[in-house]
Motif scaffolding. Sequence first.
Motif, PDB file in Angstrom:
ATOM      1  N   LEU A   1     -24.019  22.095  10.351  1.00 23.72           N
ATOM      2  CA  LEU A   1     -24.133  23.398  10.996  1.00 23.72           C
ATOM      3  C   LEU A   1     -25.210  23.313  12.076  1.00 23.72           C
ATOM      4  CD1 LEU A   1     -23.005  26.340  10.579  1.00 23.72           C
ATOM      5  CD2 LEU A   1     -25.073  26.800   9.248  1.00 23.72           C
ATOM      6  N   LYS A   2     -24.933  23.880  13.242  1.00 21.85           N
ATOM      7  CA  LYS A   2     -25.891  23.795  14.333  1.00 21.85           C
ATOM      8  C   LYS A   2     -27.258  24.328  13.895  1.00 21.85           C
ATOM      9  CE  LYS A   2     -22.608  24.150  18.184  1.00 21.85           C
ATOM     10  NZ  LYS A   2     -22.173  24.956  19.342  1.00 21.85           N
ATOM     11  N   GLU A   3     -28.312  23.637  14.337  1.00 20.34           N
ATOM     12  CA  GLU A   3     -29.657  24.011  13.932  1.00 20.34           C
ATOM     13  C   GLU A   3     -29.972  25.467  14.286  1.00 20.34           C
ATOM     14  OE1 GLU A   3     -33.105  22.948  11.883  1.00 20.34           O
ATOM     15  OE2 GLU A   3     -31.327  21.722  12.254  1.00 20.34           O
ATOM     16  N   ASP A   4     -29.486  25.917  15.425  1.00 14.56           N
ATOM     17  CA  ASP A   4     -29.722  27.307  15.826  1.00 14.56           C
ATOM     18  C   ASP A   4     -29.074  28.275  14.846  1.00 14.56           C
ATOM     19  OD1 ASP A   4     -31.155  26.453  17.973  1.00 14.56           O
ATOM     20  OD2 ASP A   4     -29.615  26.871  19.472  1.00 14.56           O
ATOM     21  N   ASN A   5     -27.872  27.925  14.388  1.00 16.08           N
ATOM     22  CA  ASN A   5     -27.181  28.790  13.436  1.00 16.08           C
ATOM     23  C   ASN A   5     -27.917  28.837  12.101  1.00 16.08           C
ATOM     24  OD1 ASN A   5     -25.270  29.212  15.375  1.00 16.08           O
ATOM     25  ND2 ASN A   5     -23.760  27.831  14.499  1.00 16.08           N
ATOM     26  N   THR A   6     -28.391  27.661  11.664  1.00 20.76           N
ATOM     27  CA  THR A   6     -29.155  27.597  10.417  1.00 20.76           C
ATOM     28  C   THR A   6     -30.425  28.429  10.532  1.00 20.76           C
ATOM     29  OG1 THR A   6     -28.319  25.397   9.869  1.00 20.76           O
ATOM     30  CG2 THR A   6     -30.393  26.044   8.852  1.00 20.76           C
ATOM     31  N   THR A   7     -31.143  28.258  11.633  1.00 20.93           N
ATOM     32  CA  THR A   7     -32.377  29.021  11.849  1.00 20.93           C
ATOM     33  C   THR A   7     -32.108  30.518  11.837  1.00 20.93           C
ATOM     34  OG1 THR A   7     -33.322  27.210  13.136  1.00 20.93           O
ATOM     35  CG2 THR A   7     -34.306  29.386  13.433  1.00 20.93           C
ATOM     36  N   THR A   8     -31.016  30.925  12.477  1.00 23.65           N
ATOM     37  CA  THR A   8     -30.670  32.349  12.520  1.00 23.65           C
ATOM     38  C   THR A   8     -30.424  32.897  11.124  1.00 23.65           C
ATOM     39  OG1 THR A   8     -29.711  32.173  14.735  1.00 23.65           O
ATOM     40  CG2 THR A   8     -28.993  34.032  13.377  1.00 23.65           C
ATOM     41  N   LEU A   9     -29.667  32.152  10.300  1.00 26.91           N
ATOM     42  CA  LEU A   9     -29.377  32.601   8.941  1.00 26.91           C
ATOM     43  C   LEU A   9     -30.654  32.770   8.119  1.00 26.91           C
ATOM     44  CD1 LEU A   9     -26.219  30.460   8.086  1.00 26.91           C
ATOM     45  CD2 LEU A   9     -26.296  32.936   8.431  1.00 26.91           C
ATOM     46  N   ILE A  10     -31.589  31.843   8.319  1.00 28.48           N
ATOM     47  CA  ILE A  10     -32.848  31.910   7.564  1.00 28.48           C
ATOM     48  C   ILE A  10     -33.746  33.020   8.110  1.00 28.48           C
ATOM     49  CG2 ILE A  10     -34.954  30.641   6.984  1.00 28.48           C
ATOM     50  CD1 ILE A  10     -33.226  28.078   6.986  1.00 28.48           C
ATOM     51  N   GLU A  11     -33.819  33.131   9.445  1.00 28.82           N
ATOM     52  CA  GLU A  11     -34.723  34.115  10.035  1.00 28.82           C
ATOM     53  C   GLU A  11     -34.280  35.547   9.781  1.00 28.82           C
ATOM     54  OE1 GLU A  11     -35.165  33.087  14.129  1.00 28.82           O
ATOM     55  OE2 GLU A  11     -36.788  31.637  13.722  1.00 28.82           O
ATOM     56  N   ARG A  12     -32.987  35.761   9.545  1.00 26.59           N
ATOM     57  CA  ARG A  12     -32.533  37.119   9.223  1.00 26.59           C
ATOM     58  C   ARG A  12     -33.186  37.649   7.942  1.00 26.59           C
ATOM     59  NH1 ARG A  12     -26.581  35.927  10.485  1.00 26.59           N
ATOM     60  NH2 ARG A  12     -26.446  36.483  12.701  1.00 26.59           N
ATOM     61  N   CYS A  13     -33.641  36.726   7.118  1.00 22.17           N
ATOM     62  CA  CYS A  13     -34.237  37.126   5.833  1.00 22.17           C
ATOM     63  C   CYS A  13     -35.731  37.387   5.951  1.00 22.17           C
ATOM     64  CB  CYS A  13     -34.008  36.028   4.791  1.00 22.17           C
ATOM     65  SG  CYS A  13     -32.291  35.542   4.607  1.00 22.17           S
ATOM     66  N   GLN A  14     -36.311  37.032   7.079  1.00 19.90           N
ATOM     67  CA  GLN A  14     -37.760  37.169   7.233  1.00 19.90           C
ATOM     68  C   GLN A  14     -38.132  38.620   7.525  1.00 19.90           C
ATOM     69  OE1 GLN A  14     -39.373  34.254   6.642  1.00 19.90           O
ATOM     70  NE2 GLN A  14     -37.325  33.392   6.439  1.00 19.90           N
TER      71      GLN A  14
END
Length: 364
Positions: free
Chosen positions: A246-259
Amino acid sequence: MQARPATHAGSWYSDSADTVRYQIDYWLNEAKGELKGVTPGLPVRGARIIIAPHAGFAYSGRCAAYAYNAWDLKDAKRIFVLGPAHHVYYRTLALPVYTSYHTPLTAEALPLDIDLISYLRTQKAVGPNQEPIEFTTMTRADDEDEHSLELHLPFIHRMLQLQFPDKSPSEYPPLVPIVVGALDEGTEQAFGKLLAPYLASKENAFVISSDFCHWGTRFNYTYFTSAALSPGPIIPVSEGLPRPGLKEDNTTTLIERCQNGHDRTSTHTEIFSPPIYASISALDLGAMAAIATGRYQEFSKYIRDTRNTVCGRHPIGVIMAAVESLGLADTNLGRFHFIRYDRSSNVRVFKESSVSYASAYALM
């Protein structure tokens, strides 16, 4: 030779051999059809490690079947089963005193690898300050109370019946059940290093027992993120879940939505935007994305930031630490592909609750 009874049969799942066999076969066949195009064939060659849930069969049996469909037992000589402790506060890993485990499927119990279990009792993990950390032992009563391992035994038993139709249970690959306590990061990494050689061997298969987010006041967890997409994935779902590549940007987005979320209380309005269930989906997808990176610290930080109640976070952490200690973190080996996501219900108002379930496999 003492066999652990199937203490949760008749309540969390059926105590009838015919019913258990029928349910598991039905769910396996149903999942097989839905996984076409999601996985590169079934079982997935080299998928020696799976994550699957451990709630009552009525809630999570169907979801668990997705992981078991992917599970590759072709070369298995031994099966490790790691699950969280729900009733005893261990600060280490706990091994059983029983020598076999019963399921409703046959009168003969599944054998444990008593030689390896005895050997592990003599081993010590090395903590971050070079301190030795020993395994502990589950009492028979504590073992019987714990459900995180038992709920997988009928699935494991049925998969072994299908894999080895001409063998009796005594001839199956033996089990190594391990209950993982509430570990700090140093202890997770220490035991990851200790178990890494077993993870590296093609003769060993692994089951990691874990449910995902437990949301609601009865779980003392009401974290809410307003950044969640609404309505989020329509559950149950198998396509488009976090995976290696999965693209790193997509992974980061999924994680950052929880912050930057916060705990909701009953004083907040009953109308939530986005809906509570969408926030729960965001939390679960963030957890899956962090796990799929294969980076131990990514998942550990995610848990610290969100306090997400992934009950198998410590077994998952131990295995992720083992993968890193083998130098596999930057490869696709040992990284989890999520292939099913479901929940017990869609929470819309504060007084409701839910438990989430996910299934995944990793190549080794």
